[in-house]
Design a protein around this motif. Sequence first.
Motif, short mmCIF file in Angstrom:
data_model
loop_
_atom_site.label_atom_id
_atom_site.label_comp_id
_atom_site.label_asym_id
_atom_site.label_seq_id
_atom_site.Cartn_x
_atom_site.Cartn_y
_atom_site.Cartn_z
N MET A 1 -11.76 23.50 -8.63
CA MET A 1 -12.91 24.36 -8.84
C MET A 1 -14.07 23.91 -7.96
N THR A 2 -14.83 24.89 -7.46
CA THR A 2 -16.02 24.55 -6.68
C THR A 2 -17.21 24.27 -7.59
N PHE A 3 -17.10 24.69 -8.84
CA PHE A 3 -18.17 24.51 -9.81
C PHE A 3 -17.84 23.30 -10.68
N THR A 4 -18.84 22.48 -11.03
CA THR A 4 -18.56 21.26 -11.78
C THR A 4 -19.00 21.37 -13.23
N LEU A 5 -18.15 20.87 -14.10
CA LEU A 5 -18.42 20.74 -15.53
C LEU A 5 -18.18 19.29 -15.90
N THR A 6 -19.14 18.65 -16.54
CA THR A 6 -18.95 17.27 -16.95
C THR A 6 -19.26 17.11 -18.43
N VAL A 7 -18.57 16.18 -19.05
CA VAL A 7 -18.75 15.88 -20.47
C VAL A 7 -19.21 14.43 -20.56
N SER A 8 -20.31 14.17 -21.24
CA SER A 8 -20.86 12.82 -21.31
C SER A 8 -20.00 11.92 -22.19
N ASP A 9 -20.11 10.63 -21.95
CA ASP A 9 -19.38 9.66 -22.76
C ASP A 9 -19.79 9.76 -24.23
N GLU A 10 -21.07 10.08 -24.49
CA GLU A 10 -21.56 10.18 -25.87
C GLU A 10 -20.87 11.32 -26.61
N VAL A 11 -20.64 12.43 -25.92
CA VAL A 11 -19.94 13.55 -26.56
C VAL A 11 -18.47 13.21 -26.75
N ILE B 1 -12.30 28.82 -16.49
CA ILE B 1 -11.86 29.81 -15.52
C ILE B 1 -13.05 30.11 -14.62
N GLU B 2 -12.93 29.85 -13.33
CA GLU B 2 -13.98 30.21 -12.39
C GLU B 2 -13.59 31.53 -11.74
N ALA B 3 -14.52 32.48 -11.73
CA ALA B 3 -14.20 33.83 -11.26
C ALA B 3 -15.29 34.34 -10.31
N HIS B 4 -14.85 34.92 -9.20
CA HIS B 4 -15.76 35.51 -8.22
C HIS B 4 -15.25 36.91 -7.88
N GLY B 5 -16.17 37.80 -7.57
CA GLY B 5 -15.79 39.18 -7.26
C GLY B 5 -15.52 40.01 -8.49
N GLU C 1 -20.69 32.11 -18.50
CA GLU C 1 -21.96 31.81 -17.85
C GLU C 1 -21.99 32.45 -16.46
N ASP C 2 -23.11 33.08 -16.12
CA ASP C 2 -23.29 33.68 -14.81
C ASP C 2 -23.54 32.56 -13.79
N LEU C 3 -22.59 32.38 -12.87
CA LEU C 3 -22.69 31.27 -11.92
C LEU C 3 -23.89 31.40 -10.99
N ASP C 4 -24.32 32.63 -10.73
CA ASP C 4 -25.47 32.80 -9.85
C ASP C 4 -26.78 32.41 -10.51
N THR D 1 -23.49 40.87 -13.27
CA THR D 1 -22.76 39.63 -12.99
C THR D 1 -21.56 39.89 -12.09
N VAL D 2 -21.42 39.07 -11.05
CA VAL D 2 -20.26 39.16 -10.16
C VAL D 2 -19.48 37.85 -10.09
N SER D 3 -20.12 36.74 -10.49
CA SER D 3 -19.44 35.44 -10.49
C SER D 3 -19.73 34.76 -11.83
N ALA D 4 -18.72 34.16 -12.41
CA ALA D 4 -18.90 33.57 -13.74
C ALA D 4 -17.93 32.42 -13.95
N VAL D 5 -18.28 31.58 -14.91
CA VAL D 5 -17.34 30.59 -15.42
C VAL D 5 -17.15 30.89 -16.91
N PHE D 6 -15.89 30.92 -17.32
CA PHE D 6 -15.54 31.14 -18.71
C PHE D 6 -15.00 29.83 -19.26
N LEU D 7 -15.52 29.41 -20.40
CA LEU D 7 -15.18 28.10 -20.95
C LEU D 7 -14.57 28.25 -22.33
#
Length: 236
Positions: A1-11, A23-27, A121-124, A186-192
């Motif tokens: 993925m070109t988009f980054t998602l991180t989860v902290s050690d505390e979580v 799911i990263e989606a464009h177009g 989430e709208d990536l833009d 919205t044209v680009s999004a990430v679904f989590l």
Amino acid sequence: MTFTLTVSDEVRALAPGFTHVAIEAHGLVNGPSTDASSALLDDAVRRLTARLAGRAPHEDPHMAAWRAAYTAFGAKPSRTRNSAEALAKRALSGAGLPRINLLVDLYNAMSVAHLIPVGGEDLDRIQGGMRLVRATGEEDFVTVAGGAEAVEHPEPGEVVWRDDAGVTCRRWNWRQGPRTRLTERTVSAVFLLETLAPMPVPEAEAAATELAELLAKSSPGARLEVCAPVSSGAGA
């Protein structure tokens, strides 16, 4: 993925059974709710009813795990329910599921059918990557109150999704802010998709695959990438 998602050690320490699939989606092509998306929501309610077999949503083991996680960071899960439980409760109340727009309808349908919190989430509109952290209490959460923009702050220790500009979703997956919501533009999004033990990871993968297929069908030509599940015990 070109988009980054991180989860902290505390979580990770708070919820060692946490897994997310993105799911990263464009177009993408979004628009108003359609007869097809409405039918998907109705079918999701039927699938949920069969899944629960007469139980209340909070009696499902997966929803019970989310209630325990919410309690662990100081939230009251009977008042601030995770997004999947809130949708399921509404679906079974007779009020039916809301029709928002095509993309939101698709991910809400998958959330209810699989009883998994799902967000978009709208990536833009995201600034930098997204991070799941425990709040200091000083972060800004821009919302709307009384028809006007308002700024709230999470409780110290509250689990939140945030980017470089501030909090995008409070109490893990309870309330998303308007800044990053999926709109008809919205044209680009990430679904989590977010799960906790005891839900098997393959079930989260199956839900992500089903959502990706629906997105591909509704937005022919869209570029979709489903990332491998990331669990609390692994890197994000």
